[in-house]
Scaffold this motif. Structure first.
Motif, mmCIF file in Angstrom:
data_model
loop_
_atom_site.group_PDB
_atom_site.id
_atom_site.type_symbol
_atom_site.label_atom_id
_atom_site.label_comp_id
_atom_site.label_asym_id
_atom_site.label_seq_id
_atom_site.Cartn_x
_atom_site.Cartn_y
_atom_site.Cartn_z
ATOM 1 N N GLN A 28 0.762 -1.148 -0.064
ATOM 2 C CA GLN A 28 0.279 0.033 0.112
ATOM 3 C C GLN A 28 0.880 1.288 0.089
ATOM 4 O O GLN A 28 0.441 2.212 -0.791
ATOM 5 N N CYS A 30 3.691 1.530 -1.284
ATOM 6 C CA CYS A 30 4.754 1.761 -2.539
ATOM 7 C C CYS A 30 3.482 2.268 -3.527
ATOM 8 O O CYS A 30 3.957 3.341 -4.077
ATOM 9 N N SER A 31 2.279 1.816 -3.518
ATOM 10 C CA SER A 31 1.410 2.578 -4.666
ATOM 11 C C SER A 31 1.093 4.080 -4.164
ATOM 12 O O SER A 31 0.802 5.079 -5.139
ATOM 13 N N GLN A 34 4.013 6.100 -5.291
ATOM 14 C CA GLN A 34 4.012 6.439 -6.813
ATOM 15 C C GLN A 34 3.108 7.516 -7.064
ATOM 16 O O GLN A 34 3.495 8.347 -7.801
ATOM 17 N N SER A 35 1.825 7.346 -6.435
ATOM 18 C CA SER A 35 0.927 8.360 -6.621
ATOM 19 C C SER A 35 1.194 9.686 -6.372
ATOM 20 O O SER A 35 1.019 10.726 -7.072
ATOM 21 N N THR A 75 5.722 -1.704 -7.662
ATOM 22 C CA THR A 75 4.295 -1.549 -8.411
ATOM 23 C C THR A 75 4.434 -0.925 -9.624
ATOM 24 O O THR A 75 5.039 -0.142 -10.054
ATOM 25 N N PRO A 77 0.846 -0.121 -12.642
ATOM 26 C CA PRO A 77 -0.499 -0.604 -13.190
ATOM 27 C C PRO A 77 -0.270 -1.426 -14.429
ATOM 28 O O PRO A 77 0.661 -1.331 -15.229
ATOM 29 N N ARG A 87 -3.588 -3.456 -10.906
ATOM 30 C CA ARG A 87 -2.078 -3.198 -10.491
ATOM 31 C C ARG A 87 -1.377 -4.539 -9.875
ATOM 32 O O ARG A 87 -1.888 -5.180 -9.116
ATOM 33 N N PHE A 89 2.028 -5.679 -7.797
ATOM 34 C CA PHE A 89 2.898 -5.493 -6.861
ATOM 35 C C PHE A 89 4.008 -6.636 -6.441
ATOM 36 O O PHE A 89 3.794 -7.834 -6.893
ATOM 37 N N TRP A 106 -8.830 -2.149 -8.655
ATOM 38 C CA TRP A 106 -9.087 -0.698 -8.134
ATOM 39 C C TRP A 106 -10.233 -0.159 -8.676
ATOM 40 O O TRP A 106 -10.295 -0.478 -9.826
#
Length: 237
Positions: A28, A30-31, A34-35, A75, A77, A87, A89, A106
């Motif tokens: 979580q 990691c994503s 990235q965001s 990660t 998408p 996505r 991971f 998601w």
């Protein structure tokens, strides 16, 4: 692809290994990193009155993570559908070998109305689809056995609530850990999130007798499924 490196600390381990819910927290993070890196993080989404939410998770555990392990979490998408996004991971050890592989699904939620909405091209700007390993996209459908045992009710604690105002995805596994017998072995997890749970809500857990492992479900007081979990031992090629 986005990656970050870290060292497994003592506080992340239970019984000498990192439990599944903290593995999910690594993913979580990691994503989220990235965001944030792409300018599409939590505040960006909140200012637009929406948020990405997990619908389904499939995780394959290949090696245990222990205190002092130097790991790389990654990660990317793998594709965007009309209203859903896939996505992948991973977590790799210091030798570059996979310790964890995961596939996720998601969707986007309107934070005020609490309903699914379409994401826009702006929401996914900068995210480049990339397949990181050979794993099929996770399916959001799951049916557990009707042979089940009701357990004592649990409540959604304040510490379980995330920035979206509902129970965090990893904390369903934290709660489920209390129900898994110590002698039950598994390395494969699938979880489908059906309905959000809010702070103070009563959850009724059930243990399901599955031919290929164990099922765990959480329902609200109206009998609606909140989350469905399936644990099994899966052989590796």
């Amino acid at each position: 692809m986005y990656t970050y490196e870290t060292v497994v600390g003592y506080s992340k381990t239970k019984g000498g290994q990192v439990p599944i819910y903290d593995i999910m927290n690594y993913l979580q993070d990691c994503s989220t990193f990235q965001s944030e890196h792409l300018g599409r993080g939590i505040e960006y989404a909140k200012n637009k009155g929406k948020a990405w939410v997990l619908i389904a998770y499939e995780i394959q555990l290949l090696k245990p993570l222990k205190m002092g392990d130097r790991i790389t979490v990654g990660t990317a998408p793998t594709g965007f559908q009309t209203v859903l996004g896939d996505r992948q991971f991973f977590i790799k050890d210091e030798a570059g070998e996979f310790a964890v592989q995961a596939s996720t699904l998601w969707g986007m939620m309107d934070l005020k109305e609490r309903i699914p909405i379409r994401f826009t091209e702006e929401d996914v700007e900068g995210f480049v689809p990339e397949k990181l390993f050979d794993m099929k996209p996770v399916n959001r459908r799951m049916k557990l056995s009707e042979k089940k045992e009701k357990k004592d009710p649990m409540f959604v604690l304040k510490t379980y609530i995330d920035s979206n105002g509902h129970m965090n995805n990893a904390d369903y596994l934290r709660a489920a850990t209390e129900l898994i017998p110590e002698d039950f072995t598994w390395n494969h997890l699938k979880i489908v999130y059906k309905k959000e749970a809010r702070e103070g809500e009563k959850m009724i857990p059930y243990i399901h007798q599955e031919e290929d492992g164990m099922g765990i479900s959480f329902q609200n007081e109206a009998g609606e499924d909140l989350a469905l979990i399936h644990l099994s031992e899966k052989n590796q090629d």
